[in-house]
Design a protein around this motif. Structure first.
Motif, PDB file in Angstrom:
ATOM      1  N   LEU A 270       0.809  -1.213   0.000  1.00 42.74           N
ATOM      2  CA  LEU A 270       0.000   0.000   0.000  1.00 42.74           C
ATOM      3  C   LEU A 270       0.847   1.271   0.000  1.00 42.74           C
ATOM      4  O   LEU A 270       0.297   2.366  -0.114  1.00 42.74           O
ATOM      5  N   SER A 271       2.156   1.120   0.118  1.00 47.07           N
ATOM      6  CA  SER A 271       3.030   2.282   0.290  1.00 47.07           C
ATOM      7  C   SER A 271       4.017   2.478  -0.845  1.00 47.07           C
ATOM      8  O   SER A 271       4.442   3.614  -1.103  1.00 47.07           O
ATOM      9  N   GLU A 272       4.398   1.420  -1.523  1.00 49.12           N
ATOM     10  CA  GLU A 272       5.400   1.517  -2.584  1.00 49.12           C
ATOM     11  C   GLU A 272       4.750   1.557  -3.957  1.00 49.12           C
ATOM     12  O   GLU A 272       3.752   0.871  -4.199  1.00 49.12           O
ATOM     13  N   PRO A 273       5.291   2.377  -4.867  1.00 49.45           N
ATOM     14  CA  PRO A 273       4.750   2.417  -6.236  1.00 49.45           C
ATOM     15  C   PRO A 273       4.959   1.097  -6.955  1.00 49.45           C
ATOM     16  O   PRO A 273       5.980   0.434  -6.773  1.00 49.45           O
ATOM     17  N   LYS A 274       3.975   0.743  -7.754  1.00 46.80           N
ATOM     18  CA  LYS A 274       4.057  -0.515  -8.505  1.00 46.80           C
ATOM     19  C   LYS A 274       4.644  -0.320  -9.896  1.00 46.80           C
ATOM     20  O   LYS A 274       5.269  -1.221 -10.446  1.00 46.80           O
ATOM     21  N   ILE A 275       4.437   0.878 -10.470  1.00 46.30           N
ATOM     22  CA  ILE A 275       4.868   1.099 -11.849  1.00 46.30           C
ATOM     23  C   ILE A 275       5.745   2.333 -11.995  1.00 46.30           C
ATOM     24  O   ILE A 275       6.790   2.289 -12.634  1.00 46.30           O
TER      25      ILE A 275
ATOM     26  N   SER B  14      -3.064   5.086  -9.154  1.00 46.77           N
ATOM     27  CA  SER B  14      -2.862   4.826  -7.726  1.00 46.77           C
ATOM     28  C   SER B  14      -1.472   5.255  -7.274  1.00 46.77           C
ATOM     29  O   SER B  14      -1.306   5.833  -6.198  1.00 46.77           O
ATOM     30  N   ASP B  15      -0.470   4.977  -8.116  1.00 44.58           N
ATOM     31  CA  ASP B  15       0.900   5.357  -7.758  1.00 44.58           C
ATOM     32  C   ASP B  15       1.043   6.866  -7.574  1.00 44.58           C
ATOM     33  O   ASP B  15       1.825   7.325  -6.732  1.00 44.58           O
TER      34      ASP B  15
END
Length: 449
Positions: A67-72, A175-176
């Motif tokens: 929930l805290s780190e960017p995925k892309i 989301s990011d």
């Protein structure tokens, strides 16, 4: 002999001189190092820095990486070196090219010069010292700011393939951009948009074209409620997550009957969970035509809560907005953490989730009901600072606790009606109780022998 002693004395003297020189050199190096560190301290003496972009505390960061780190895509300095975002780091250059091509009358140097002017102000917004050289920091501001703007413009044009070849990635990108640790100051984005489009003249009157663009195209995770335009000027917006935060707040940050920031005698504890309240006779209903997601009420044993769809997107946004609220808890009201505290009090287990689902209050799009309970409890435990005697849902908590405290009177009256309505029934109940007590005592003494 005297010559030898003189030579020894001279050698010792020279050694002392060398040692002193070395100590002076070492002292100079320490002085230079300390001066350099002092020069690097941001802000002015005795004046608090305008920090708006925070790191999550390490003691619960490990439990919330998803929930805290960017995925892309990484925005800002905190996650730019993560392996998972390197593909998009390369794509930022083509995005920059596309953005610059939208106004061929402006040279690349115009944007770069403005970013250099904003470097010091932007560095002050981060809670941690950003260990990037000036050229790298300025380049980051330009690349990330242009990426955000180009993403918004392509969303407006519905140019999906130009954004990303993978449709599912567009939601992850959105989301990011709203992660607490994945931000650049809003004034950076605004300046780049202003340079290209010239939008500064009416911004303070609430007519900012950039804000209108964001409201128009950015997806909103709580689909049941309209995204509310910020009641503050664009110059007061800290970053994209702050803008989302202002968009979820109720009108004028005031609720209905619950009454925000009520003082005086009040409840001092959380409320029972949904299954316990249900057993006590409380009826849960979906609120019809709620003003906002905070429009929760309790009257005469009936609790009404606005409908909410719980999915991975909502988890992401809610977690980070609560984190933002907590990072500035002495500047902002505790509206979202109050909501999370209320929901986590109601939802302790999957049984509680099931009750709210049957009442058409919750739609669960996660894997199972247990994940919903885990999310609310994890969010409530990790974020702190809620004053149960003075918070947004003070009135609701107080009414439920007062109702719960009177339940035993209701049960006592029911017991008197059903079992003590006539003398013979009373005698039978007392007799049964005596027999039960005697049986227990007999069993105890038999076991003791």
């Amino acid at each position: 002999m005297e010559e030898i002693q003189a030579g020894v004395s001279e050698e010792r003297s020279n050694t002392g001189i060398i040692r002193a020189e070395r100590e002076d050199i070492a002292a100079d190096e320490v002085q230079k190092y300390m001066k350099k560190k002092l020069d690097e301290v941001l802000g002015e003496p005795f004046k608090p820095r305008s920090v708006t972009i925070f790191r999550l505390p390490a003691w619960f960061y490990e439990n919330s990486k998803d929930l805290s780190e960017p995925k892309i895509v990484s925005i800002g300095p905190y996650h730019h070196d993560k392996e998972s975002v390197q593909t998009m780091e390369e794509n930022k250059w083509s995005t920059l090219r596309d953005f610059l091509a939208r106004n061929k009358n402006l040279g690349f140097d115009v944007y770069l010069r403005e970013m250099r002017l904003l470097e010091g102000k932007a560095r002050e917004r981060y809670s941690e010292t950003v260990n990037l050289e000036s050229k790298d920091f300025v380049m980051m501001l330009l690349l990330d700011g242009c990426f955000i703007l180009e993403f918004l413009l392509k969303l407006k044009a519905e140019d999906w393939l130009a954004i990303c070849s993978l449709n599912w990635a567009i939601e992850s990108l959105s989301s990011d951009l709203c992660l607490l640790e994945n931000q650049i100051p809003f004034f950076v984005i605004h300046k780049l948009f202003e340079i290209q489009n010239g939008c500064s003249q009416n911004c303070d009157q609430g007519l900012c074209p950039l804000l209108n663009l964001i409201y128009e195209v950015m997806p909103w995770p709580i689909e049941e409620f309209r995204f509310r335009q910020a009641q503050i000027s664009c110059s007061q917006i800290q970053h994209l997550l702050h803008l989302y935060y202002t968009g979820v707040l109720p009108d004028n940050q005031l609720g209905g009957e619950q009454g925000y920031m009520v003082t005086g005698k009040s409840c001092s504890k959380p409320i029972p969970c949904a299954s316990q309240l249900h057993q006590a006779g409380v009826i849960f209903r979906r609120k019809r035509s709620p003003r906002d997601m905070f429009d929760i009420s309790f009257h005469d044993g009936i609790m009404e809560i606005p409908y909410i769809q719980i999915d991975s997107s909502l988890k992401n946004y809610l977690w980070n907005m609560v984190g933002f609220e907590q990072s500035q808890r002495f500047k902002l009201d505790q509206i979202l953490i109050s909501y999370v505290a209320l929901m986590s009090s109601l939802i302790c287990t999957e049984m509680d989730v099931a009750i709210l689902e049957r009442s058409d209050i919750i739609s669960n799009y996660l894997k199972n009901d247990e994940q919903v309970a885990t999310f609310f409890n994890q969010t409530s435990e990790n974020y702190f600072g809620l004053n149960y005697t003075n918070h947004y849902f003070h009135g609701v908590f107080k009414a439920i606790n007062e109702y719960s405290e009177t339940i035993w009177i209701k049960y006592r009256a029911q017991l008197m009606r059903e079992y003590f309505r006539d003398p013979w029934t009373s005698i039978l109940v007392i007799q049964a109780a005596i027999i039960l007590v005697l049986t227990v005592l007999q069993t105890y003494y038999s076991a003791a022998k």
